[in-house]
Scaffold this active site. Structure first.
Site, PDB file in Angstrom:
ATOM      1  NE  ARG A  58       1.888  -8.693  10.622  1.00 50.67           N
ATOM      2  CZ  ARG A  58       1.955  -9.190   9.381  1.00 50.67           C
ATOM      3  NH1 ARG A  58       2.901 -10.041   9.066  1.00 50.67           N
ATOM      4  NH2 ARG A  58       1.083  -8.846   8.467  1.00 50.67           N
ATOM      5  CD  GLU A  95      -3.815  -5.905  -5.727  1.00 50.28           C
ATOM      6  OE1 GLU A  95      -3.524  -5.082  -6.603  1.00 50.28           O
ATOM      7  OE2 GLU A  95      -3.345  -5.889  -4.572  1.00 50.28           O
TER       8      GLU A  95
END
Length: 175
Positions: A58, A95
């Protein structure tokens, strides 16, 4: 114009507990898109930037539009294996696991002043990886700018601790 009102929140995407900030609703709004590009171009129009770097995917949309508005070239930073030709890559931690981003090895000349743009800053891992690549090519990062800053995830502060100037058009906290 209130940009936040044009950004859709999708709960529990891509996993439970995540409030995904979706800019596609902002992008489809002609005036909203125009305001984002205008605001970023005005902010960095006199900053002596030579190229605009956008992070997949994006970030490409906004970075390319801002580069066009400023009359500058656009450089993509992509996920591993997506760029043809000779690339420079950098691994970074997520993560759960790791990822890699790449840039063409001839995309930036030493000493060029770079504006790094992405749609959103969360933990800052991808943006930091992009700064490593830009620095390896000899680019000087003028600023790292985003449409959205997810303040509680600390990415903005992470980049600032590394010495980068950051800017966001809007932010969300605690969600």
């Amino acid at each position: 114009m209130n940009l936040k009102s044009l950004i859709r929140t999708i709960p529990d995407y891509p996993k439970p507990g995540i409030q995904f900030r979706d800019i596609t609703t902002l992008l489809k709004d002609a005036e909203g898109l125009r305001q984002v590009v205008k605001a970023l171009a005005e902010r960095y129009g006199d900053a002596g930037v030579d190229k605009v770097v956008g992070i997949e995917s994006r970030g490409f949309i906004i970075a390319a539009a801002v580069a066009y508005e400023l009359g500058l070239g656009f450089v993509p930073v992509r996920k591993q294996g997506k760029l043809p030709g000779t690339v420079l890559g950098h691994d970074y931690e997520l993560e759960y696991g790791s990822d890699r981003v790449e840039i063409h090895s001839d995309a930036i000349e030493p000493g060029e002043r770079i504006l790094l743009l992405d749609d959103l800053i969360a933990t800052g891992g991808t943006a930091e990886a992009a700064t490593v690549l830009i620095n390896k090519l000899g680019g000087e990062i003028v600023a790292c700018a985003f449409i959205i800053n997810l303040i509680d995830l600390g990415g903005d502060a992470r980049l600032q601790k590394l010495g980068y100037t950051t800017y966001s058009l809007c932010s969300f906290e605690g969600e």
